[in-house]
Design a protein around this motif. Structure first.
Motif, short mmCIF file in Angstrom:
data_model
loop_
_atom_site.label_atom_id
_atom_site.label_comp_id
_atom_site.label_asym_id
_atom_site.label_seq_id
_atom_site.Cartn_x
_atom_site.Cartn_y
_atom_site.Cartn_z
N ASP A 1 8.67 -41.78 -0.85
CA ASP A 1 8.81 -40.72 0.14
C ASP A 1 8.64 -39.33 -0.45
O ASP A 1 8.32 -38.39 0.25
CB ASP A 1 10.20 -40.77 0.79
N CYS A 2 8.87 -39.21 -1.73
CA CYS A 2 8.93 -37.88 -2.32
C CYS A 2 7.55 -37.26 -2.50
O CYS A 2 7.42 -36.07 -2.69
CB CYS A 2 9.66 -37.93 -3.65
N ARG A 3 6.50 -38.09 -2.51
CA ARG A 3 5.13 -37.63 -2.66
C ARG A 3 4.84 -37.01 -4.04
O ARG A 3 3.91 -36.24 -4.19
CB ARG A 3 4.73 -36.64 -1.55
N HIS A 4 5.64 -37.33 -5.03
CA HIS A 4 5.27 -36.96 -6.39
C HIS A 4 4.23 -37.97 -6.88
O HIS A 4 4.51 -39.16 -6.89
CB HIS A 4 6.46 -37.06 -7.36
N PRO A 5 3.09 -37.51 -7.32
CA PRO A 5 2.09 -38.46 -7.84
C PRO A 5 2.66 -39.32 -8.98
O PRO A 5 2.33 -40.49 -9.09
CB PRO A 5 0.96 -37.55 -8.33
N LEU A 6 3.51 -38.73 -9.80
CA LEU A 6 4.11 -39.49 -10.90
C LEU A 6 4.91 -40.67 -10.37
O LEU A 6 4.84 -41.77 -10.91
CB LEU A 6 5.00 -38.57 -11.75
N CYS A 7 5.67 -40.43 -9.31
CA CYS A 7 6.51 -41.49 -8.74
C CYS A 7 5.65 -42.56 -8.07
O CYS A 7 5.98 -43.74 -8.11
CB CYS A 7 7.49 -40.91 -7.74
N GLU A 8 4.56 -42.14 -7.45
CA GLU A 8 3.66 -43.12 -6.85
C GLU A 8 3.09 -44.04 -7.91
O GLU A 8 2.89 -45.23 -7.70
CB GLU A 8 2.52 -42.41 -6.11
N SER B 1 11.73 -45.93 -5.93
CA SER B 1 12.22 -44.66 -5.40
C SER B 1 11.89 -43.53 -6.37
O SER B 1 11.38 -43.77 -7.46
CB SER B 1 13.72 -44.74 -5.16
N CYS B 2 12.20 -42.32 -5.97
CA CYS B 2 11.81 -41.15 -6.75
C CYS B 2 12.33 -41.23 -8.18
O CYS B 2 13.50 -41.45 -8.42
CB CYS B 2 12.31 -39.87 -6.08
N SER B 3 11.43 -41.02 -9.11
CA SER B 3 11.81 -41.07 -10.52
C SER B 3 12.18 -39.71 -11.07
O SER B 3 12.63 -39.60 -12.20
CB SER B 3 10.65 -41.61 -11.36
N LEU B 4 11.99 -38.68 -10.27
CA LEU B 4 12.28 -37.35 -10.77
C LEU B 4 13.59 -36.80 -10.22
O LEU B 4 14.11 -35.81 -10.73
CB LEU B 4 11.13 -36.38 -10.41
N ALA B 5 14.12 -37.45 -9.20
CA ALA B 5 15.38 -36.98 -8.63
C ALA B 5 16.50 -37.15 -9.65
O ALA B 5 16.62 -38.19 -10.27
CB ALA B 5 15.70 -37.76 -7.37
#
Ligand SMILES: [Zn+2]
Length: 104
Positions: free
Chosen positions: A4-11, A16-20
């Motif tokens: 959901d976060c739309r970080h290319p890294l997380c995609e 789930s979001c890896s930067l949160a």
């Protein structure tokens, strides 16, 4: 898998979001050094060189996971890797922005 976060890294990593960081900004006074060690930037430079968001492979994914770990750890210590790269290591910024800025 999409996130959901739309970080290319997380995609790239999936799930789930890896930067949160799960930590809100604010109240905690920061006593930590606001600088990132030069050898950490060296590692980041090696990692982003391996990650190709348009052609993800296992090696790139492993590097993405490691990069996300570093960014989370530094963020918990009030060091924002991308912001610090802008002042200290500007050559890293385009690659980091490509991976870590949310897709519009
Ligand atoms: Zn994310």
């Amino acid at each position: 898998m999409t996130t959901d976060c739309r970080h290319p890294l997380c995609e790239l990593i999936g799930g789930s979001c890896s930067l949160a960081t799960g930590r809100s900004r604010g109240c905690t006074p920061s006593l930590t050094e606001k600088k990132i060690a030069p050898d950490l930037f060296d590692e980041v430079r090696e990692l982003v060189a391996v990650i190709d968001p348009s052609a993800p492979d296992e090696r790139g994914r492993a590097a993405a996971i490691r990069l996300a770990e570093i960014m989370r750890r530094e963020a918990r210590n009030d060091r924002h890797l991308l912001a610090l790269a802008r002042t200290d290591e500007p050559d890293l910024v385009p690659a980091l922005e490509q991976l870590c800025l949310r897709r519009r």
